[in-house]
Design a protein around this motif. Sequence first.
Motif, PDB file in Angstrom:
ATOM      1  N   VAL A  28      23.808  55.881  24.822  1.00 59.88           N
ATOM      2  CA  VAL A  28      23.553  56.134  23.401  1.00 59.88           C
ATOM      3  C   VAL A  28      24.769  56.802  22.766  1.00 59.88           C
ATOM      4  O   VAL A  28      25.170  57.896  23.174  1.00 59.88           O
ATOM      5  CB  VAL A  28      22.323  57.051  23.214  1.00 59.88           C
ATOM      6  N   SER A  90      17.844  60.794  15.468  1.00 55.49           N
ATOM      7  CA  SER A  90      18.287  60.008  16.625  1.00 55.49           C
ATOM      8  C   SER A  90      17.206  59.854  17.685  1.00 55.49           C
ATOM      9  O   SER A  90      17.142  58.839  18.384  1.00 55.49           O
ATOM     10  CB  SER A  90      19.526  60.652  17.259  1.00 55.49           C
ATOM     11  N   VAL A  94      16.170  56.636  20.323  1.00 54.48           N
ATOM     12  CA  VAL A  94      16.336  56.863  21.754  1.00 54.48           C
ATOM     13  C   VAL A  94      15.016  56.658  22.495  1.00 54.48           C
ATOM     14  O   VAL A  94      14.949  55.954  23.508  1.00 54.48           O
ATOM     15  CB  VAL A  94      16.887  58.279  22.017  1.00 54.48           C
ATOM     16  N   VAL A 110      23.843  60.305  26.612  1.00 54.66           N
ATOM     17  CA  VAL A 110      23.990  60.450  25.158  1.00 54.66           C
ATOM     18  C   VAL A 110      25.387  60.984  24.852  1.00 54.66           C
ATOM     19  O   VAL A 110      25.794  62.022  25.382  1.00 54.66           O
ATOM     20  CB  VAL A 110      22.923  61.409  24.590  1.00 54.66           C
ATOM     21  N   ILE A 139      16.642  64.595  19.553  1.00 57.99           N
ATOM     22  CA  ILE A 139      16.336  63.940  20.828  1.00 57.99           C
ATOM     23  C   ILE A 139      15.520  64.875  21.707  1.00 57.99           C
ATOM     24  O   ILE A 139      14.514  64.476  22.319  1.00 57.99           O
ATOM     25  CB  ILE A 139      17.634  63.513  21.544  1.00 57.99           C
TER      26      ILE A 139
END
Length: 209
Positions: A28, A90, A94, A110, A139
């Motif tokens: 990511v 984000s 994810v 990440v 996240i």
Amino acid sequence: MLAFIKRLFGLDAPSEPEQDPMKKFLIVGLGNIGPKYDNTRHNIGFDVVSTLAEEHEATFESKKLGDIAKLRIKGRQLILLKPSTFMNLSGKAVNYWLKQEKVSLENMLVITDDLNLPFGSIRLKKKGSDGGHNGLKDIQATLNTTAYNRFRFGISDQFAKGRQVDYVLSPWTDEEQTALKERLKTSAEAVESFALAGMDHTMNNFNGK
């Protein structure tokens, strides 16, 4: 009876071999979408995964909650994600792609910018705090854990007091831009190492480079 006859004469369509879940990796790169954010410090995550995709001639496609590119390296499948949710959300992208691709959390990496590291330096960790980074913060909140691999790319902290937001959303200097090509190449190598050799080996070989 029909199914039996098909099996007897080998008429069943061959099934697709299942991908070993331990050989799938979600990489990511964090950033913000839109031309106004291109080539800015906060988008270094996008730049790292784009570099990796280019090196392997993989193409990004717009999918749900992000742009996705897929490539294979020595039997490993790397799924590169650039979330389209903007930095502060984000976690939504994810979480979706972890489940969609059935990737284990230990196989996720990440990539993000870090103000506390000198420009271009690399630091990989297996877990940790969000460090004030809104992408990591979301996240963490979405996955309800801090135990996931992260790759921090140093952008330095050369900004005046109260100008942090302007700084991270500003473009690289000419000097930084010149050095960035080599730094991105090294970063792509670190991502490949993560998939091929594991996090411990990668931390030992790339932290501080």
